[in-house]
Motif scaffolding. Structure first.
Motif: not given
Length: 123
Positions: A39-49
């Protein structure tokens, strides 16, 4: 109560590598799928693996071919080997333990979460 603790984050130059670790305590998660999100500040938490209990693996499109997820059930630990890092990989990386039946790509299928570890990639 399950606790997940991530380690291995830090600062690296573009093209470099890092290996993240996530160790579970409180109960074994050897029969659970495990995942990494970022997760980057201000963005949605993103699937990685993610990795299933039988070690099938899944990756987000942006990391395919560069990141590798693995697990050591004897150590109750999941790893994320990150190679060829790019500045856009900069984020807080979270480990998660899955108990739900939704897609392995969805945050909602994960019940247990670590506190996160910062990864910063400079150009």
């Amino acid at each position: 109560q399950v606790q997940l603790v991530e380690s291995g984050g830090g600062k690296v130059q573009a093209g470099g590598s890092l290996r993240l670790s996530c160790t579970a305590s409180g109960r074994t998660l050897s029969s659970n799928g495990m995942g990494w999100f970022r997760q980057v500040a201000g963005k949605e938490r993103e699937f990685v693996a993610a990795i299933t209990w039988i070690s099938s693996t899944y990756y987000g499109d942006s990391v395919k071919g560069r990141f590798t997820i693995s697990r050591d059930n004897a150590k109750n630990t999941v790893y994320l080997q990150m190679n060829s890092l790019k500045p856009e990989d900069t984020a807080v990386y979270y480990c998660a333990g899955r108990t739900g039946r939704e897609s392995i790509y969805y945050r909602s299928s994960y019940t247990y979460w670590g506190q996160g570890t910062q990864v910063t990639v400079s150009s």
